[in-house]
Each structure stands twice: as C-alpha cells, then as structure tokens.
Design an enzyme around this catalytic site. Structure first.
Site, PDB file in Angstrom:
ATOM      1  N   HIS A 181     -15.372   6.915 -11.423  1.00 20.49           N
ATOM      2  CA  HIS A 181     -16.513   7.370 -10.621  1.00 20.49           C
ATOM      3  C   HIS A 181     -16.740   8.857 -10.884  1.00 20.49           C
ATOM      4  O   HIS A 181     -15.812   9.652 -10.800  1.00 20.49           O
ATOM      5  CB  HIS A 181     -16.234   7.136  -9.141  1.00 20.49           C
ATOM      6  CG  HIS A 181     -17.472   6.938  -8.313  1.00 20.49           C
ATOM      7  ND1 HIS A 181     -18.439   7.911  -8.190  1.00 20.49           N
ATOM      8  CD2 HIS A 181     -17.900   5.878  -7.577  1.00 20.49           C
ATOM      9  CE1 HIS A 181     -19.407   7.450  -7.401  1.00 20.49           C
ATOM     10  NE2 HIS A 181     -19.111   6.220  -7.024  1.00 20.49           N
TER      11      HIS A 181
ATOM     12  N   GLU B 201       0.825  -1.212   0.000  1.00 15.21           N
ATOM     13  CA  GLU B 201       0.000   0.000   0.000  1.00 15.21           C
ATOM     14  C   GLU B 201       0.853   1.253   0.000  1.00 15.21           C
ATOM     15  O   GLU B 201       0.559   2.229  -0.712  1.00 15.21           O
ATOM     16  CB  GLU B 201      -0.921  -0.008   1.233  1.00 15.21           C
ATOM     17  CG  GLU B 201      -1.955   1.112   1.268  1.00 15.21           C
ATOM     18  CD  GLU B 201      -1.504   2.377   1.977  1.00 15.21           C
ATOM     19  OE1 GLU B 201      -2.281   3.346   2.018  1.00 15.21           O
ATOM     20  OE2 GLU B 201      -0.358   2.422   2.497  1.00 15.21           O
TER      21      GLU B 201
ATOM     22  N   SER C  19     -28.668  22.893 -16.224  1.00 13.07           N
ATOM     23  CA  SER C  19     -30.046  22.380 -16.248  1.00 13.07           C
ATOM     24  C   SER C  19     -30.093  20.860 -16.386  1.00 13.07           C
ATOM     25  O   SER C  19     -30.943  20.200 -15.764  1.00 13.07           O
ATOM     26  CB  SER C  19     -30.836  23.035 -17.381  1.00 13.07           C
ATOM     27  OG  SER C  19     -30.232  22.787 -18.643  1.00 13.07           O
TER      28      SER C  19
END
Length: 736
Positions: A683, A392, A626
């Site tokens: 994402h 990690e 919008s």
C-alpha cells in the site's frame, strides 16, 4: 478533565444536527427497515453475557500452539454453531519459539541473578496457574553472551545519537532499554544495527508502575514483578510465519530454512520486571543519563559502560505448531460472493482477558445477535464472515496466513474487513480507509456512550476539543463536518488485508479510561478486567453495536457508502506535510552547516572543551512534488465526479452491481510492487514505520526516504506514489 469534557459535550450538543432518519447507501424505505433491524440486533446484546464469555475464555492460559489454544478455538467454534452460523476451523502450521533456557545475571561489580518470574497475587484467581508461558520475547535469537551493560533510554535511533554525542559506543556490549515510545521489536533491531550483542527490555515504573498509580492488585498499574511478554519479530519487513513469506503456511507449503528468515532477530532479547532491572541499573556507572532519560526508580540513572557486567543466556524450542483460525459464515441472499468480514484474535500470551478476549467476547455477542436475527427470517444481502484468529500475538500469524492463502479470492470478494482487539472503558477510537469516514460518522453518531448518554461520536469529539493545544486546533475541530479515521500502521490483524491486499479496512475499539500495567502479563486476568477495565462490560456492548451496525449496513446497503473525497483530502494533507518537512529540513541543514563553518561547537557535557566540528550535512535538494500534486488534482476531479454519479445512482432502484464492485475494489489501485526493502507492504499510503513498528508512516515510501535523507529514493518514490494515485483517479472514472 471530566468537568471540561462535560462542558465540551454541552457545547457540542447545542450545535449538533438531529439524528439521521436516512442512512447513506439505503433508500428511504430500506433505511427504515435497516434501523429496525439494528434495534432488534441491539436488543440481543448483553453486557453480562459478554462478561461471562470473557471469564470463560480467560479461565486458563492459551498461547498459540498450546492445548489451551486448541480448547479456546473449539469453544468458539461451538459458540458460532450454537448461534446457527456455519463455522469451521482452518488450521495453519507455523513456526513458534518458546523458551527453554533463560538466564540473566549481573556478574560485576556485585552478583545478582534475575528471578524472571511473576508471582501469584491475592484476589487474582488465575495468577498462580500452571502452564503459564514464561516471561520472554518471541523471535529473539538463541545466544549466550557476556558484556558490559549500557543504558540506552527507550532504545530508539535518536537515543543512540545522544550516546554518540557522549562518546559512547554499544558495539560488543549488552544494552538495557525501557519499554515504551515505540514497538518493542524496534529496540533490539536498532541495538543490533549499532553492534550490541544482547538486549534487555524492562518496564520502568515512571511509565506504567507506581509513579502512574497504585500497583496491582491494589490498583491497575504494574507491580514490581510484572513483565510485558511480546513479539520482537521484525514484522515491518513482513508479518506472519517467518518461514512462508507471501504464501499461506499450509501443511505442505514450501518453507525457508530458519537461518534465512530475515524477520527473526540476530541477538538474544529478554524482557524483565523493574524488580530485576533495579540491581542492573544501580550497578551502572559512567555518565549520568540526561534528565529526560531518568526514570521512576529510586536511583540516579547512569549510562555506562563501566564496571557493570552482564551474562545473558537464552535458548528456545523452535517448534512447528498448529494455528487454529475459526471461520464462521452467513451466506448472502443476493450477493453471496461479496464478503463483509469481521475479525478479532483469540490467542493470548497468558490468560488474556483484556487482550484479546474483551474484543473477542464483544465480537461473539455480535455473532449471537446476528444468529437471533436469522431466527426471525432476516438474511443479509451480502455474505458475512466472522474470523476468530489464532497466533496474533507472536506476529499476526493466523490472519496473515489466511490472507496469503486466500489472497486472490479475498481481493475479488472482500468488500471490507472490520477488526478489533482489546477493548475497555472510555472513548471511541476508529482507524482505517478514509473513504469510509462519513460511513463511520453516521454509525458513531447513533451509538450511545454508556457513561455520558451522548453519542460516542460526540464524546470523542469533546475529548479532542478539550485536548486541542491551540485555539486554531479547537476551531478546526468545531468547524469539521465529520470525524477522522486514523491511518493504520500495524499491531493487529488488519495489516494483511489493508497493506498487502488493498482491502478496505476498519479497526475499532474503546479505551482511554482503562489504563494499567497488566499488558501481556499473567495479571491480564478476568479479575483485573472486571475491576479496572470495564467493570460492567458496557463498553463491550458499545463495541458490539459500533462494529455490528457497520457489518449490518455494509451487508445490506443498496449502494456501498464509499466517498473518495475524504480519501483525497487525507492524502493531500499528507503530501503537504512532506513538502513542509523537506522545507524545514533544508532550513535546519543550512543553519547547522553555517554553524559548522563557523566552528561554533562545544561539548554539551563540558562547555569548556571544544568539540571537533562534525562534517557538513549534504544540502537538502528541492524535491519535485509536481507529479504528486498533479495526481492529487486528478484524484480530486475523479472523486468529485464519482460523488455526483453516486448521488444520482442512490436515487434510483436500478441494479448497482457494477458501481458497487468499482467502489470496493478501488483501494487496490493504491497498491504498488512494494516498499523499498520490504516488498510485502504494497500500500502506497499506509505502512508501519521501519523504526516505529506499530506506528504508521503515511506515504511511507516518500516519507521514510526523506527522513533517512535518501534524496534519490525520495524522488523515485514520489513517482511511484503519483502513479498509484493516478491509477485510482483513472479507475474511479471507469464507465459503468
């Protein structure tokens, strides 16, 4: 502060609801059984045992690729097996640089050779061990450079704007930056973009040294020789093995040539102590640094460039090494192909008692408690998978390669991924998928804080109340029905699961009263941890309970406890922020351009000298939000409708398989083809910032385009995000 928090706790307890009798996602009967299971689970947890595990696993250095790393992985493997859990090693072959040559010299106007070493200290049994990884930044380039030195404060984009106003250019020069205010990898990245040929990063005592408190070993804070190792990989492009982007780094994987790996930096980078930084900063002349750039060393900070000349030489061993992920699985009795996943890494820069072994030890105690439950005849309905990750620290290597290697299976089967990392004394911190906010509220309201004997939920809320900057904020906290899950950027092993695969994710931990300067140094030791971080290891138990209850409830829930109304409210808030941001930018740009038109400019350093008027900025257009607003309206309707469907389903005992699958696959609808210039991040709601690193950017495609004043891209990204939100809205309306 403690007095104020105590008063806040009393106020909160006066308005708090009684503890729950029912649990969301469980029938009345199954809730009673679940609460009993959790009590049995809690009884198996042991603070002394967590402390023993931290001491055992931090007994020697164990960076990825080292003999210590393999030894720690094998110890963890045997622990899982001893708990009665099936476990194995998954090994990936990853690129990993270690230092071969490190030279830093001040060559003028005086001579100084940096010592680049942390000495052993009294009372720290492991600080003088052999096989400690030298002080360095992984993924620096090899290089041998000489140049003038320039002080760039924290090395952020805005610091270079300040330098430009002072007429200072770093092109062809070596910069020195303070640690802090951003992830370390941003500093050399921005330096390179401005033409610097080398980067030095030091820890200023104003931030985590003697200005903050007594230094180690007397106190917790960084002594003059402490150095923060760390990765400078450009992992905002993609994390994991630089040679295998998007695919698992198996032994036979197709690999890039190292020169083509864009996440490896192009200039040499070296971290140093403030002992080694002082002679360099003292030698600087030129303009006095701005007041808010001044640090804690006993000098006046100057910016340079001038007579201060530096020689920086770095060479690395670019080796292919094994990364050992330990994977342990309890097979589900009813839905074995639905996976509840839990992870914490085991590798460290040196001994790593706090980072990561405090979290790893708490996670192992959870697994032990689940093993004890198995012996009573209990079996989870869904499969539970514990993951002890390797690699990690250099760049999320073990978790990323696992996620890329098993991507399709994970997207099909993973119900949730629950992460932790280092852990310490203090307050509960939770981040992740906002559809799980109510779920985590229920859990944290029933975990007791070891110091105050109130719930960890109430203690955190009390701190938020005390720290609120206005009466409006205080009222909002008091009126809020539940807590908030922070949006996640990067910096730990959740990134691949959430931002690449769209798997619902939580990141949990405790801290805030465990400050110090040991981070990524040889002083992150068991002796440091037991003195200053969590002396009785009670917050290890608090983490085990919090994450363990989440695991148990997700594994055994009749109906998975997702509520997308919370997610809608969060995204709607971010969209409002972006509209307000563009309005403020439009107003400020108009004011600046008016000032330019009037030629009302002077040099900040010398008001008597008029500055040449800069070019007018392009006016901020009126972006059309919008489509985003319409998508959010659709999501609200779908989330409200699904909540009604969910409530009705929870009152029946019919098969909920289709609804459950819809719930845990929903987050994947928010994935796109990838963010501009970094398609690995898919994402559309959360990503690490391009210039913040660990720090999150919400609605990142839109937000970063606005911040970079790329209005065409901003409008394009509004369309992209609106499409993903519409996809989720339509998906939540799927007939069951």
């Amino acid at each position: 502060m403690k007095k104020h928090i105590t008063l806040a706790l009393l106020a909160l307890s006066a308005i708090a609801n009684a503890q729950q009798k029912n649990i969301t996602g469980f029938t009345e009967a199954s809730a009673a059984k679940e609460l009993q299971t959790e009590q049995t689970f809690d009884a198996s947890l042991s603070a002394p045992h967590i402390g023993e595990t931290i001491k055992e696993l931090s007994a020697y250095p164990h960076n990825v690729g080292s003999p210590g790393s393999k030894a720690v992985a094998e110890k963890i493997l045997q622990k899982y097996k001893s708990y009665g859990i099936d476990a194995h090693l998954e090994t990936y072959t990853v690129l990993y640089p270690t230092p071969k040559t490190r030279v830093l010299e001040l060559t003028g106007p005086t001579k100084y050779t940096a010592i680049l070493k942390e000495p052993a200290v009294p009372g720290d049994a492991t600080s003088g061990q052999d096989n400690q990884l030298p002080t360095y930044n992984a993924w620096s380039a090899d290089g041998d450079v000489n140049g003038q030195l320039v002080f760039v404060n924290y090395g952020l984009p805005e610091d270079y704007e300040t330098l430009a106003k002072l007429g200072i250019d770093v092109k062809g020069k070596i910069v020195i930056a303070k640690y802090g205010r951003s992830w370390r990898g941003i500093k050399p990245k921005v330096a390179y973009e401005h033409g610097a040929i080398g980067c030095i990063i030091y820890s200023d005592p104003k931030d985590d040294g003697y200005t903050a408190g007594d230094v180690y070993p007397k106190g917790a804070y960084k002594n003059e020789y402490g150095v923060q190792r760390g990765s400078v990989m450009d992992m905002v492009i993609y994390p994991g093995d630089p040679l295998t982007p998007g695919v698992g780094a198996t032994k036979d994987a197709k690999r890039l040539d190292r020169k083509d790996a864009v996440t490896i930096l192009k200039i040499p980078v070296l971290p140093i102590s403030y002992h080694d930084a002082l002679p360099l900063l003292t030698a600087l002349d030129g303009a006095v640094a701005p007041r808010d750039w001044q640090g804690g060393l006993p000098i006046t900070y100057h910016v340079g460039p001038g007579v201060a000349m530096v020689h920086l030489k770095l060479e690395f061993n670019w080796d292919m090494v094994p990364a050992y992920d330990v994977i342990a699985k309890i097979k589900g009795s009813e839905w074995p192909d639905e996976w509840v996943m839990r992870g914490n890494h085991h590798d460290a820069w040196v001994n790593g008692a706090g980072d990561p072994l405090s979290g790893q030890a708490a996670m192992l105690d959870e697994a032990k408690a689940l093993g004890d439950l198995l012996k009573t005849g209990w079996k989870p309905k869904r499969s539970i998978i514990y993951c002890s990750w390797d690699g990690e620290e250099p760049g999320l290597l073990g978790s990323t390669e696992f996620a890329e290697d098993h991507d399709k299976e994970l997207q099909q089967k993973a119900v949730i991924y629950i992460n932790s990392d280092g852990n310490g004394r203090g307050f509960y911190n939770g981040g992740g998928s906002q559809a799980l906010e109510n779920f985590m509220d229920e859990i944290t309201q029933n975990v007791t804080d070891p110091q105050t004997s109130v719930s960890v939920y109430d203690r955190r809320k009390a701190r938020d109340l005390v720290n609120a900057s206005s009466s409006k904020d205080k009222k909002e906290i008091l009126d809020r029905k539940g807590g908030r899950l922070e949006s996640l950027g990067s910096g730990s092993d959740y990134s691949s699961f959430l931002q690449h695969l769209g798997i619902p994710t939580l990141d949990l931990g405790f801290g805030g009263e465990d400050g110090g300067g040991e981070y990524h140094s040889i002083y992150d030791s068991f002796d440091d941890y037991r003195r200053f971080k969590d002396p009785e290891f009670k917050y290890g138990v608090a983490l085990s309970q919090t994450a363990g209850h989440a695991i148990l409830r997700m594994a055994d829930a009749d109906l998975l406890p997702f509520d997308f109304r919370s997610l809608h409210a969060t995204i709607d808030k971010y969209a409002t922020e972006l509209a307000e941001l563009t309005d403020k930018m439009r107003e400020s740009t108009a004011i600046e351009n008016q000032l330019i038109k009037e030629n009302d400019f002077t040099l900040a350093t010398d008001p008597t000298k008029p500055e040449q008027a800069p070019a007018a900025k392009v006016e901020v257009p009126k972006l059309d939000f919008s489509a985003l607003k319409a998508a959010l309206d659709s999501l609200k309707k779908s989330a409200d409708k699904l909540a009604v469907t969910w409530t009705a389903a929870s009152q029946t005992t019919v098969n909920h398989d289709k609804l459950n699958k819809l719930l845990y696959h929903a987050e994947q609808q928010l994935l796109s083809d990838g963010l501009p210039r970094r398609p690995w991040y898919r994402h559309t709601i959360y990503a690490p910032g391009f210039y913040t690193g660990y720090g999150v950017k919400t609605l990142p495609g839109i937000r970063e385009a606005i911040e970079q004043r790329n209005w065409t891209e901003a409008q394009e990204q509004i369309t992209v995000v609106a499409k993903s939100i519409n996809n989720l809205a339509v998906y939540l309306n799927t007939p069951l």
